[in-house]
Design an enzyme around this catalytic site. Structure first.
Site, PDB file in Angstrom:
ATOM      1  N   GLY A  94       0.827  -1.207   0.000  1.00  0.00           N
ATOM      2  CA  GLY A  94       0.000   0.000   0.000  1.00  0.00           C
ATOM      3  C   GLY A  94       0.853   1.245   0.000  1.00  0.00           C
ATOM      4  N   CYS A 141       8.867   6.634  14.073  1.00  0.00           N
ATOM      5  CA  CYS A 141       9.943   5.657  14.321  1.00  0.00           C
ATOM      6  C   CYS A 141      10.587   5.118  13.039  1.00  0.00           C
ATOM      7  CB  CYS A 141       9.417   4.506  15.159  1.00  0.00           C
ATOM      8  SG  CYS A 141       9.066   5.012  16.840  1.00  0.00           S
ATOM      9  N   LYS A 174      12.594   7.596  10.501  1.00  0.00           N
ATOM     10  CA  LYS A 174      13.798   8.252  11.035  1.00  0.00           C
ATOM     11  C   LYS A 174      14.819   7.230  11.540  1.00  0.00           C
ATOM     12  CE  LYS A 174      13.006   8.447  15.847  1.00  0.00           C
ATOM     13  NZ  LYS A 174      13.803   7.895  16.881  1.00  0.00           N
TER      14      LYS A 174
HETATM   15  C1  UDX Z   1       7.110   0.853  15.129  1.00  0.00           C
HETATM   16  C2  UDX Z   1       7.540  -0.562  15.576  1.00  0.00           C
HETATM   17  O1  UDX Z   1       6.541  -1.521  15.158  1.00  0.00           O
HETATM   18  C3  UDX Z   1       7.713  -0.622  17.076  1.00  0.00           C
HETATM   19  O2  UDX Z   1       8.181  -1.910  17.480  1.00  0.00           O
HETATM   20  C4  UDX Z   1       8.722   0.448  17.475  1.00  0.00           C
HETATM   21  O3  UDX Z   1       8.903   0.461  18.863  1.00  0.00           O
HETATM   22  C5  UDX Z   1       8.269   1.814  16.996  1.00  0.00           C
HETATM   23  O4  UDX Z   1       8.054   1.789  15.587  1.00  0.00           O
HETATM   24  P1  UDX Z   1       4.817   2.240  15.150  1.00  0.00           P
HETATM   25  O5  UDX Z   1       5.586   3.390  14.597  1.00  0.00           O
HETATM   26  O6  UDX Z   1       3.852   2.485  16.267  1.00  0.00           O
HETATM   27  O7  UDX Z   1       5.818   1.106  15.696  1.00  0.00           O
HETATM   28  O8  UDX Z   1       3.994   1.638  13.923  1.00  0.00           O
HETATM   29  P2  UDX Z   1       3.841   0.232  13.189  1.00  0.00           P
HETATM   30  O9  UDX Z   1       2.621  -0.451  13.640  1.00  0.00           O
HETATM   31  O10 UDX Z   1       5.118  -0.518  13.212  1.00  0.00           O
HETATM   32  O11 UDX Z   1       3.554   0.748  11.691  1.00  0.00           O
HETATM   33  C6  UDX Z   1       4.498   1.574  11.017  1.00  0.00           C
HETATM   34  C7  UDX Z   1       4.024   1.985   9.646  1.00  0.00           C
HETATM   35  O12 UDX Z   1       4.094   0.896   8.743  1.00  0.00           O
HETATM   36  C8  UDX Z   1       2.584   2.502   9.567  1.00  0.00           C
HETATM   37  O13 UDX Z   1       2.584   3.690   8.781  1.00  0.00           O
HETATM   38  C9  UDX Z   1       1.818   1.380   8.886  1.00  0.00           C
HETATM   39  O14 UDX Z   1       0.732   1.857   8.157  1.00  0.00           O
HETATM   40  C10 UDX Z   1       2.905   0.799   7.972  1.00  0.00           C
HETATM   41  N1  UDX Z   1       2.699  -0.619   7.625  1.00  0.00           N
HETATM   42  C11 UDX Z   1       2.734  -1.578   8.603  1.00  0.00           C
HETATM   43  C12 UDX Z   1       2.526  -0.994   6.297  1.00  0.00           C
HETATM   44  O15 UDX Z   1       2.505  -0.143   5.408  1.00  0.00           O
HETATM   45  N2  UDX Z   1       2.380  -2.326   6.002  1.00  0.00           N
HETATM   46  C13 UDX Z   1       2.410  -3.287   6.941  1.00  0.00           C
HETATM   47  O16 UDX Z   1       2.280  -4.484   6.592  1.00  0.00           O
HETATM   48  C14 UDX Z   1       2.589  -2.913   8.295  1.00  0.00           C
END
Ligand code: UDX
Length: 445
Positions: free
Chosen positions: A263, A270, A273
């Site tokens: 997507g 996180c 950066k």
């Molecule tokens: C992340 C890590 O998962 C976590 O362990 C760390 O401590 C901080 O960074 P977070 O930033 O809360 O956590 O979000 P996360 O759920 O990991 O998703 C990150 C991004 O990836 C989102 O924008 C989400 O939409 C995207 N994503 C996630 C995808 O595009 N595809 C996926 O299959 C999974």
């Protein structure tokens, strides 16, 4: 006190990570003092208000305050006097104009606390930092603390996800203890006793490894997302279907389906950066080549945003300017109000810049989005922004968007066109309701 007795905890930095950690530790039975230089944030927390959106956390804050085990202060002197274990949880954003990590807050917190450490205590870094930071901070603490080298510093990275912060703090997959002595290990174990008693696995290691675990984990996750998005680009070129491809890969146990959702790609405070800071740090220490692929991971991720705009343009017959565009979603992911590096807002702003009449709605991110991008127009609901729209663009997969009936939406839009930036809608259902449906990496006849 002995190393194994229940320690009194301070949590320095009460942002996302720190506030969650402080609240959860008090719930688990520890006496906790939350510390921040931001007077307003401390006042809000002390009065029972969580300054950001996180499901379940406000209820736990109320409970923790009522227990009398959680207090807040802006005084580092009080923190030094109170704490046996001090957790450093301040932010480490990207440095403006550079890929490097900005360590200003970590340094400031350590330097503010150290002069009040006049007995043997443990300082625990939790913030995400470039490898080598813990060793450097150890020297700072030893130099500034009245107790000198008696004070020990260790590293305990945090893996919490926004939207699941309470669950990830209370029931983590693993704990990583980067410690330099048996005493530090015992003291840190005492500070996590209730979690360890649940049988949570612990990896005991050195400082540098503990620092690296965090960036390595986030780099892996980012790579997995960009991998499937790269496959989406290939699928587009040959008319193949990335959704079926991802599903087939996910059924291989060795690969698994998590973080394999194609997507619009990743955003947030996180992953973006962290991969940049890791690549930057690796270059500094002479191993840039080892992680140079992270530059490509970042580039693939950025291209998703541009490709989504292209898809909207295609669906509009080649012209964004003048079109009415409903944008569903502003936050970087659902169940969060965080708009940091949010792909959704990037796409909305680009289309606005190209002359589109963009209207945005998000269930939780409206205040943050309005503050950051007042130039965009906002609406009151998913249906409100879709009124008379030429195209609806789903940018963040909130469940309320997924649940909207295609027939209900059809009564308010001008044209039944939808771009599903998150592969969150049932394509067959929308198409059979007469919608022109588009998603990256999928083609329909
Ligand atoms: C992340 C890590 O998962 C976590 O362990 C760390 O401590 C901080 O960074 P977070 O930033 O809360 O956590 O979000 P996360 O759920 O990991 O998703 C990150 C991004 O990836 C989102 O924008 C989400 O939409 C995207 N994503 C996630 C995808 O595009 N595809 C996926 O299959 C999974």
């Amino acid at each position: 006190m002995t190393a194994t007795e229940s320690p009194r905890l301070t949590v320095i930095g009460t942002g996302y990570l720190g506030a969650t950690h402080a609240i959860c530790m008090a719930i688990l039975g520890f006496d906790v003092l939350g510390v921040d230089v931001d007077e307003r944030k401390i006042q809000r927390l002390a009065s029972g208000e969580v300054p950001f959106f996180e499901p379940g956390l406000p209820e736990l804050l109320t409970k923790a305050l009522e227990s009398g085990r959680l207090r807040f202060t802006t005084s580092f002197e009080e923190a030094g006097e109170f704490g046996d274990v001090h957790f450093i949880c301040v932010g480490t954003p990207q440095k403006p104009g550079s890929d490097a990590c900005d360590l200003t807050y970590v340094d400031a917190a350590t330097r503010a606390l150290a002069p009040y450490l006049d007995r043997k205590v443990l300082v625990v870094g939790k913030s995400t930092v470039p490898v080598g930071t813990a060793a450097r901070l150890t020297e700072v603490v030893h130099e500034l603390a009245p107790a000198g080298t008696e004070v020990e510093l260790c590293w305990n990275p945090e893996f919490l996800r926004e939207g699941f912060a309470v669950e990830d703090t209370m029931n983590p997959d693993r704990l990583v203890f980067g410690v330099e002595s048996e005493w530090a290990h015992e003291r840190l174990s005492a500070a996590f006793r209730p979690i360890l008693d649940q049988g949570t696995p612990v990896v005991r290691t050195d400082l540098a490894t503990a620092e690296l675990v965090k960036v390595a984990a986030n780099s892996f996750l980012a790579t997995k997302i960009s991998y499937i998005n790269a496959m989406a680009e290939v699928c587009e070129a040959v008319g193949a279907d990335v959704k079926d491809l991802a599903e087939s890969l996910a059924l291989d146990d060795r690969i698994g389906g998590k973080f394999l959702k194609p997507g619009l790609g990743f955003g947030g405070g996180c992953l973006p950066k962290d991969i940049r800071a890791f690549a930057h740090r690796a270059e500094e220490i002479g191993v840039g080549q080892a992680v140079s692929f992270l530059r490509e991971v970042d580039a693939i991720n950025r291209r998703r945003r541009a490709r989504t705009v292209d898809l909207v343009r295609e669906l509009l017959g080649g012209q964004i300017s003048g079109a009415r565009i409903a944008c569903w979603g502003a936050t970087f992911k659902p169940n969060s109000d965080d708009i940091r590096d949010a792909p959704a807002l990037d796409v909305a702003r680009t289309m606005h810049g190209l002359g589109g009449h963009v209207k945005v709605f998000d269930p939780a991110g409206m205040d943050n989005a309005r503050r950051a991008y007042p130039e965009l127009r906002y609406g009151d609901s998913a249906l409100d922004v879709a009124a008379e729209a030429d195209v609806v663009v789903l940018l963040t997969e909130w469940s309320e968007f997924r649940e909207i009936e295609p027939d209900a939406l059809a009564t308010v839009v001008k044209h039944k066109r939808v771009v599903d930036g998150r592969h969150a809608l049932d394509a067959a259902r929308w198409r059979s309701a007469g919608w022109e449906y588009r998603a990256l990496g999928r083609s329909f006849d």
